[in-house]
Structure formats: C-alpha cells, structure tokens
Write a protein that holds these residues in place. Structure first.
Motif, PDB file in Angstrom:
ATOM      1  N   VAL A 290     -77.934  48.457-116.389  1.00  0.00           N
ATOM      2  CA  VAL A 290     -77.809  48.574-114.731  1.00  0.00           C
ATOM      3  C   VAL A 290     -76.574  48.211-114.319  1.00  0.00           C
ATOM      4  N   PRO A 291     -75.750  48.969-113.422  1.00  0.00           N
ATOM      5  CA  PRO A 291     -74.434  48.623-112.900  1.00  0.00           C
ATOM      6  C   PRO A 291     -74.246  47.622-111.927  1.00  0.00           C
ATOM      7  N   ILE A 292     -74.687  46.385-112.397  1.00  0.00           N
ATOM      8  CA  ILE A 292     -74.740  45.152-111.405  1.00  0.00           C
ATOM      9  C   ILE A 292     -73.432  44.774-110.725  1.00  0.00           C
ATOM     10  N   MET A 293     -72.431  45.272-111.370  1.00  0.00           N
ATOM     11  CA  MET A 293     -71.464  44.609-110.496  1.00  0.00           C
ATOM     12  C   MET A 293     -70.905  45.675-109.081  1.00  0.00           C
ATOM     13  N   ASN A 294     -71.635  46.691-109.059  1.00  0.00           N
ATOM     14  CA  ASN A 294     -71.292  47.706-108.062  1.00  0.00           C
ATOM     15  C   ASN A 294     -71.329  47.158-106.693  1.00  0.00           C
ATOM     16  N   GLY A 295     -70.070  47.268-106.096  1.00  0.00           N
ATOM     17  CA  GLY A 295     -70.275  46.776-104.564  1.00  0.00           C
ATOM     18  C   GLY A 295     -69.408  45.507-104.491  1.00  0.00           C
ATOM     19  N   ILE A 296     -69.285  44.950-105.618  1.00  0.00           N
ATOM     20  CA  ILE A 296     -68.517  43.543-105.592  1.00  0.00           C
ATOM     21  C   ILE A 296     -66.933  43.702-105.108  1.00  0.00           C
ATOM     22  N   LYS A 297     -66.795  42.828-104.220  1.00  0.00           N
ATOM     23  CA  LYS A 297     -65.486  43.015-103.844  1.00  0.00           C
ATOM     24  C   LYS A 297     -64.595  41.509-103.696  1.00  0.00           C
ATOM     25  N   PRO A 298     -63.392  41.601-103.801  1.00  0.00           N
ATOM     26  CA  PRO A 298     -62.885  40.095-103.780  1.00  0.00           C
ATOM     27  C   PRO A 298     -63.398  39.311-102.637  1.00  0.00           C
ATOM     28  N   GLY A 299     -63.328  37.998-102.778  1.00  0.00           N
ATOM     29  CA  GLY A 299     -63.812  37.047-101.735  1.00  0.00           C
ATOM     30  C   GLY A 299     -65.349  36.825-101.784  1.00  0.00           C
ATOM     31  N   ALA A 300     -66.055  37.818-102.747  1.00  0.00           N
ATOM     32  CA  ALA A 300     -67.588  37.592-103.012  1.00  0.00           C
ATOM     33  C   ALA A 300     -67.786  36.555-103.736  1.00  0.00           C
ATOM     34  N   GLN A 301     -68.907  35.887-103.929  1.00  0.00           N
ATOM     35  CA  GLN A 301     -69.511  34.816-104.781  1.00  0.00           C
ATOM     36  C   GLN A 301     -70.539  35.191-105.607  1.00  0.00           C
TER      37      GLN A 301
ATOM     38  N   ARG B  23     -67.234  36.465-117.096  1.00  0.00           N
ATOM     39  CA  ARG B  23     -66.352  37.224-116.440  1.00  0.00           C
ATOM     40  C   ARG B  23     -66.037  38.407-117.380  1.00  0.00           C
ATOM     41  N   ASP B  24     -65.835  38.267-118.554  1.00  0.00           N
ATOM     42  CA  ASP B  24     -65.579  39.368-119.513  1.00  0.00           C
ATOM     43  C   ASP B  24     -66.970  40.261-119.839  1.00  0.00           C
ATOM     44  N   LEU B  25     -68.113  39.503-119.994  1.00  0.00           N
ATOM     45  CA  LEU B  25     -69.361  40.115-120.455  1.00  0.00           C
ATOM     46  C   LEU B  25     -69.675  41.099-119.157  1.00  0.00           C
ATOM     47  N   LEU B  26     -69.533  40.433-117.814  1.00  0.00           N
ATOM     48  CA  LEU B  26     -69.931  41.348-116.805  1.00  0.00           C
ATOM     49  C   LEU B  26     -68.823  42.024-116.062  1.00  0.00           C
ATOM     50  N   LYS B  27     -67.746  41.904-116.730  1.00  0.00           N
ATOM     51  CA  LYS B  27     -66.411  42.742-116.159  1.00  0.00           C
ATOM     52  C   LYS B  27     -66.212  42.473-114.677  1.00  0.00           C
ATOM     53  N   ILE B  28     -66.312  41.406-114.313  1.00  0.00           N
ATOM     54  CA  ILE B  28     -66.134  40.877-112.766  1.00  0.00           C
ATOM     55  C   ILE B  28     -64.822  40.961-112.467  1.00  0.00           C
ATOM     56  N   PRO B  29     -64.598  41.876-111.152  1.00  0.00           N
ATOM     57  CA  PRO B  29     -63.365  42.020-110.598  1.00  0.00           C
ATOM     58  C   PRO B  29     -62.686  40.689-110.151  1.00  0.00           C
ATOM     59  N   GLY B  30     -61.259  40.647-109.923  1.00  0.00           N
ATOM     60  CA  GLY B  30     -60.657  39.678-109.635  1.00  0.00           C
ATOM     61  C   GLY B  30     -60.824  39.034-108.127  1.00  0.00           C
ATOM     62  N   GLY B  31     -60.568  37.851-108.002  1.00  0.00           N
ATOM     63  CA  GLY B  31     -60.668  37.315-106.449  1.00  0.00           C
ATOM     64  C   GLY B  31     -62.097  36.824-106.125  1.00  0.00           C
ATOM     65  N   VAL B  32     -62.875  36.849-107.020  1.00  0.00           N
ATOM     66  CA  VAL B  32     -64.297  36.332-106.885  1.00  0.00           C
ATOM     67  C   VAL B  32     -64.488  35.000-107.122  1.00  0.00           C
TER      68      VAL B  32
ATOM     69  N   ASP C  16     -56.619  39.340-110.341  1.00  0.00           N
ATOM     70  CA  ASP C  16     -55.990  40.221-110.933  1.00  0.00           C
ATOM     71  C   ASP C  16     -56.759  41.498-110.804  1.00  0.00           C
ATOM     72  N   ASP C  17     -56.254  42.499-111.608  1.00  0.00           N
ATOM     73  CA  ASP C  17     -57.162  43.943-111.799  1.00  0.00           C
ATOM     74  C   ASP C  17     -57.530  44.009-113.307  1.00  0.00           C
ATOM     75  N   LYS C  18     -57.943  42.935-113.754  1.00  0.00           N
ATOM     76  CA  LYS C  18     -58.253  43.187-114.949  1.00  0.00           C
ATOM     77  C   LYS C  18     -59.630  43.969-115.188  1.00  0.00           C
ATOM     78  N   TYR C  19     -60.495  43.991-114.180  1.00  0.00           N
ATOM     79  CA  TYR C  19     -61.569  44.864-114.152  1.00  0.00           C
ATOM     80  C   TYR C  19     -61.748  45.713-112.856  1.00  0.00           C
ATOM     81  N   PRO C  20     -61.928  47.020-112.672  1.00  0.00           N
ATOM     82  CA  PRO C  20     -61.930  47.449-111.285  1.00  0.00           C
ATOM     83  C   PRO C  20     -63.058  47.307-110.596  1.00  0.00           C
ATOM     84  N   ILE C  21     -62.827  47.565-109.171  1.00  0.00           N
ATOM     85  CA  ILE C  21     -64.112  47.311-108.126  1.00  0.00           C
ATOM     86  C   ILE C  21     -64.787  48.723-108.298  1.00  0.00           C
TER      87      ILE C  21
END
Ligand code: SF4
Ligand code: SF4
Length: 341
Positions: free
Chosen positions: A117-128, A141-150, A226-231
C-alpha cells in the motif's frame, strides 16, 4: 480528569460563558479549518477503534468538533484498513467526509504495509508520523521512504502491548498524544476509560498503562529536510478487477489468495517458529491448524520412498493462534515474539 475548553459545551450541555470564545485550541489546520489524521493499519489491529477514541475524546473532553471513519474491504481481518480523523474548533462545522489525502499526522500501525500500500502518499514536509516499529528512526525512514522535513515518532507498540496484555491501539494513542501538542493527554486518557469501562472494566487499567508507556517511550526524530525520498501525491487504491470488469461467472479457485490479505501484523504479538532438526513430520500441527497454514510437500526419504515432509509455515495467512505449538510432541514448534516489520 475532564477538562472544559473556552466557550464550549460541557458534557451536561451547558455553555461555559465565563471564558473567552475566541481562544483556539488546534495549532495546525488546512484551508478548510481542519486538523487531519490518517491511520494505516491491518484489520484486527484496532485502528478504527483508536480513531473513535481520539474523536470521542476531542469532542467530549476538549470541546472540539470531530469525526472518525474507516475504509476497509469486505474481508476485514488481515486486509489494509485506513482510519481517518478530522478535528475542528468548536465553532467550525466539519463538512468533509472524504478520505484524508494530506494528513497533518500519519499513523503507521504496520510498516509491513509498505510492501502493498502506498502509505506515504500525500505526506508533505511539516507533517508528523507515528510508527509502530522495532527499528531505529533512521532505519524506519529508509524502510518507509519518508520524505525530508517530517517529524517522526517511533514506538515499539507491539512490545508494550504484549507486556501490558493489551492491543497496540491504545499504546499508539499514547504516542499520538506525545506527538500532537494540542491533544490533551488527560482527555485521551478519559476517552480510553470511557471506551472500556462499561463493557470491559478489567481492561481499563492495562490500557491506561499501555497508553502512558506509549507516551513515554515514543522516540522523536526530526527527519532532515533533504530530497532523499520524493513527495508522492495521494492516490486511492484501485484493484485491477472490480464489479465493472471482473469476468462474468468468474470463480476464485484458490481461496484466501488475495495479495493484500496479509495477517502478518494482525497476530497478537507471537508467531510459531519451526525447528527442522526436532521435527518428526507427524503432521499433528497440520491437523490442529484451523487455517491450513502448515505446508507439507512431497519429498524422497533416506530409503528412497516418497513421503510428505513439513515444508514451511504460511505466515501470510497464519493468525498466531499457536495451536500448532501446543500440539507438537517434539517442541519443534515454539512461539516467538513478532516483529512489526
Ligand atoms: S507437530 Fe511438530 S513434529 Fe509433528 S510435523 Fe508438526 S512440527 Fe513436526
Ligand atoms: S499459529 Fe495457528 S494459524 Fe498459525 S500455523 Fe499455528 S495453528 Fe496455524
């Protein structure tokens, strides 16, 4: 403890006129004035109930407006479940009942979901993000591919739940209470009490203990901007076959075969583990398993005869009842602590 917030109705329905109605409680809102939470879980973990407890506490004990609802398939246990919660100030009606696409807070009950399931969809910097995990924040972070600034909170909710003999949902509410500043800890505790005290009074104190440990043991990690994983934008999951395009008269010849039906994370914290060196292939476990999760295969023995041998445990469908462990005469099956991933 029940708290009454400025200018709101208390439980008896009496307006508290002694306070300033302009004071706002919610610190982050979207363009519609709502604070939004999305929970990603597997049926049986209690995300739907967690959402209800949260919304109930926000309404009854914090004087906010709130709604909670969930979406899941027809086979509830073992399939992905999304629970959504929207909160708003007491003078702001909530008119949106659609799924939460860009949550302020994402709660991941089962990181294993990331496989399907694409669980990271819609997660933007500033989210928790609150995650039930045994891994470190960096690994998570690496497992879920969490974008930066979260902002990430990791808690081993399964460990706490096993130790306190509760489900993980109240432990996770504790971690949520830690993450979301405006959600009052006493209000959430009152919500948990209210949910259990009438029907299951014996469960109140263990759940409160689990809740408090979830609060205390959640580890905070600021993900570097950072931009390690895309939004990625939110997309509603669409199965390939539905009522419009499924073949007429189609038969599912292999029951329990849906790729999304993974019971891995809905077990109660333990799973059977097989030790081949002790196994005598008696098949007692196969007879005891209610879900045909003990898989035998035909092989040749030392004397060159074809026989059935224990092959593996189908963990995707195993529900963790441990009946196989109880019946094994050689202790070739033992129970082991489940990891969330
Ligand atoms: S009951 Fe135990 S010994 Fe018998 S087949 Fe199962 S694992 Fe092997
Ligand atoms: S734990 Fe229960 S469901 Fe899983 S393999 Fe054993 S008997 Fe089957």
């Amino acid at each position: 403890m029940t708290r009454f917030y400025p200018g709101t109705f208390n439980i008896e329905g009496v307006v508290d006129l002694t306070t300033d109605t302009a004071k706002e409680v919610i610190t982050k809102k979207n363009q519609f004035g709502n604070y939004e939470i999305r929970m990603e879980s597997i049926g049986g973990q209690g995300a739907n109930l967690a959402g209800k407890i949260l919304a109930d506490a926000a309404i009854m004990d914090m004087g906010l407006n709130g709604i909670s609802f969930a979406s899941y398939g027809s086979e509830k246990k073992g399939t992905p479940v999304r629970a959504y919660i929207r909160l708003a100030e007491s003078d702001k009606e909530i008119r949106i009942n659609s799924p939460v696409t860009e949550p302020h807070l994402l709660v991941v009950f089962a990181p294993v979901l990331v496989k399907s399931v694409p669980i990271m969809n819609g997660i933007k910097p500033g989210a928790q993000i609150v995650v039930n995990t045994t891994k470190s924040p960096e690994e998570t972070r690496d497992l879920l591919k969490i974008p930066g600034g979260v902002t990430l909170y990791c808690v081993d909710a399964m460990k706490i739940a096993v130790e306190e003999k509760v489900r993980i949902n109240t432990v996770i509410i504790g971690a949520i209470s830690r993450a979301v500043e405006f959600l009052d800890k006493d209000a959430l505790e009152a919500g948990i009490r209210r949910m259990f005290e009438k029907k299951y009074p014996a469960l109140v104190e263990p759940n409160i203990k689990g809740f408090k440990r979830g609060y205390d043991e959640a580890a905070l990690y600021e993900v570097p901007a950072d931009d390690k994983y895309p939004i990625s934008e939110f997309k509603q999951f669409q199965p390939k076959l539905g009522w419009k395009n499924a073949p007429i008269g189609g038969v599912i010849v292999n029951p329990g075969n849906t790729v999304l039906n993974d019971l891995t994370a809905s077990r109660t914290g333990f799973k059977p583990v097989w030790d081949e060196s002790k196994c005598i292939n008696c098949a007692e476990c196969d007879t005891a398993c209610p879900d045909q999760c003990i898989i035998f295969s035909r092989k040749t023995d030392d004397k060159g005869k074809e026989r059935q041998f224990f092959d593996h445990i189908d963990y995707m469908h195993c529900k963790g009842c441990l009946r196989c462990v109880e019946v094994c005469p050689k202790q070739a099956l033992t129970s082991a602590r489940e990891a969330a991933e």
